[in-house]
Write a protein that holds these residues in place. Structure first.
Motif, PDB file in Angstrom:
ATOM      1  N   MET A   1      29.905 -35.699  38.194  1.00 50.85           N
ATOM      2  CA  MET A   1      31.006 -35.870  38.805  1.00 50.85           C
ATOM      3  C   MET A   1      30.788 -37.278  39.564  1.00 50.85           C
ATOM      4  SD  MET A   1      33.475 -34.176  42.061  1.00 50.85           S
ATOM      5  CE  MET A   1      32.238 -32.973  42.048  1.00 50.85           C
ATOM      6  N   ASP A   2      31.682 -38.278  38.820  1.00 44.03           N
ATOM      7  CA  ASP A   2      31.461 -39.839  39.532  1.00 44.03           C
ATOM      8  C   ASP A   2      32.258 -39.977  40.660  1.00 44.03           C
ATOM      9  OD1 ASP A   2      30.879 -42.531  39.797  1.00 44.03           O
ATOM     10  OD2 ASP A   2      31.685 -43.069  38.008  1.00 44.03           O
ATOM     11  N   ARG A   3      31.675 -39.744  42.097  1.00 41.82           N
ATOM     12  CA  ARG A   3      32.377 -39.975  43.221  1.00 41.82           C
ATOM     13  C   ARG A   3      32.646 -41.371  43.493  1.00 41.82           C
ATOM     14  NH1 ARG A   3      29.595 -38.428  47.743  1.00 41.82           N
ATOM     15  NH2 ARG A   3      27.805 -38.437  46.452  1.00 41.82           N
ATOM     16  N   ALA A   4      31.749 -42.196  43.043  1.00 43.68           N
ATOM     17  CA  ALA A   4      31.892 -43.773  43.287  1.00 43.68           C
ATOM     18  C   ALA A   4      33.299 -44.221  42.586  1.00 43.68           C
ATOM     19  CB  ALA A   4      30.629 -44.306  42.818  1.00 43.68           C
ATOM     20  N   ALA A   5      33.760 -43.650  41.461  1.00 44.89           N
ATOM     21  CA  ALA A   5      34.923 -44.092  40.695  1.00 44.89           C
ATOM     22  C   ALA A   5      36.061 -43.582  41.201  1.00 44.89           C
ATOM     23  CB  ALA A   5      34.775 -43.787  39.124  1.00 44.89           C
ATOM     24  N   VAL A  34      37.229 -30.219  45.254  1.00 46.35           N
ATOM     25  CA  VAL A  34      37.524 -31.110  44.267  1.00 46.35           C
ATOM     26  C   VAL A  34      38.390 -30.418  43.242  1.00 46.35           C
ATOM     27  CG1 VAL A  34      35.653 -32.383  44.497  1.00 46.35           C
ATOM     28  CG2 VAL A  34      35.482 -30.850  42.726  1.00 46.35           C
ATOM     29  N   GLY A  35      39.405 -31.294  42.846  1.00 48.35           N
ATOM     30  CA  GLY A  35      40.179 -30.767  41.748  1.00 48.35           C
ATOM     31  C   GLY A  35      39.552 -31.475  40.346  1.00 48.35           C
ATOM     32  N   GLY A  39      37.322 -31.574  33.060  1.00 46.64           N
ATOM     33  CA  GLY A  39      36.038 -32.154  33.591  1.00 46.64           C
ATOM     34  C   GLY A  39      36.208 -33.527  34.161  1.00 46.64           C
ATOM     35  N   GLU A  40      37.426 -34.025  34.379  1.00 46.98           N
ATOM     36  CA  GLU A  40      37.640 -35.412  35.185  1.00 46.98           C
ATOM     37  C   GLU A  40      38.164 -34.963  36.699  1.00 46.98           C
ATOM     38  OE1 GLU A  40      40.614 -38.928  35.238  1.00 46.98           O
ATOM     39  OE2 GLU A  40      40.678 -37.581  33.369  1.00 46.98           O
ATOM     40  N   GLN A  82      43.477 -38.688  42.397  1.00 47.64           N
ATOM     41  CA  GLN A  82      43.011 -39.996  41.567  1.00 47.64           C
ATOM     42  C   GLN A  82      44.366 -40.969  41.432  1.00 47.64           C
ATOM     43  OE1 GLN A  82      39.990 -41.062  41.065  1.00 47.64           O
ATOM     44  NE2 GLN A  82      40.600 -42.754  39.648  1.00 47.64           N
ATOM     45  N   GLN A  83      44.219 -42.385  41.459  1.00 43.70           N
ATOM     46  CA  GLN A  83      45.462 -43.044  41.352  1.00 43.70           C
ATOM     47  C   GLN A  83      46.312 -42.933  40.067  1.00 43.70           C
ATOM     48  OE1 GLN A  83      44.747 -47.208  42.378  1.00 43.70           O
ATOM     49  NE2 GLN A  83      46.403 -47.088  43.848  1.00 43.70           N
TER      50      GLN A  83
END
Length: 158
Positions: A1-5, A34-35, A39-40, A82-83
């Motif tokens: 999981m890419d927390r930075a993005a 987290v949701g 997988g995103e 996520q935006q």
């Protein structure tokens, strides 16, 4: 999981998730959920236990918990979507999960409500539509009592 993005458009929430969520979760400072969708990473929220001042929630809570001197609550610290995924019901799904998680916690220990501090007036109005009430008129602190969640048909998580 890419927390930075992760980016929900609120710098404070984005920075917390990128820089502190893992440490808070691992260190038991908060429970971060987290949701995921296919997988995103699409959103997150975190919860902690909270003792809320008696006169800051409701008259019912003040009467029910006067012997404790505080109202036991679960605090929803942050909720972000996520935006690029906003407006698709993910935030509402995360909120319902947080409410159901609160009901699960209440099966094990005394809890009166789920509380939060809305990030702005627009969010506060949205939370009000979801059953939250203001703790103090003119402030962004809000709560939803367990009976209100149950009346809406919510049940504890299994």
């Amino acid at each position: 999981m890419d927390r930075a993005a992760f980016c929900c458009g609120e710098p404070e929430l984005d920075a917390f998730f990128r820089d502190h969520a893992l440490d808070h979760h691992v260190g038991h400072k908060a429970r971060v959920t987290v949701g995921l969708y296919d997988g995103e990473l699409v959103g997150f929220y975190w919860l902690i236990a909270q003792s809320f001042p008696l006169n800051k929630v409701s008259a019912e809570a003040e009467q029910q918990f006067a012997h404790l001197g505080a109202t036991p609550c679960v605090y929803l610290g942050m909720l972000g979507t996520q935006q690029g995924r906003q407006g698709n019901g993910i935030g509402k799904t995360l909120m319902l999960h947080a409410m159901r998680q609160t009901l699960s916690i209440a099966e094990r220990l005394g809890v009166y409500a789920l509380t939060l501090e809305a990030i702005n007036e627009r969010r506060a109005r949205q939370y009000e539509q979801w059953g939250f009430a203001y703790c103090v008129e003119g402030a962004l602190d809000m709560y939803i009592a367990l009976p209100t969640m149950r009346k809406a048909g919510l049940t504890p998580l299994a």
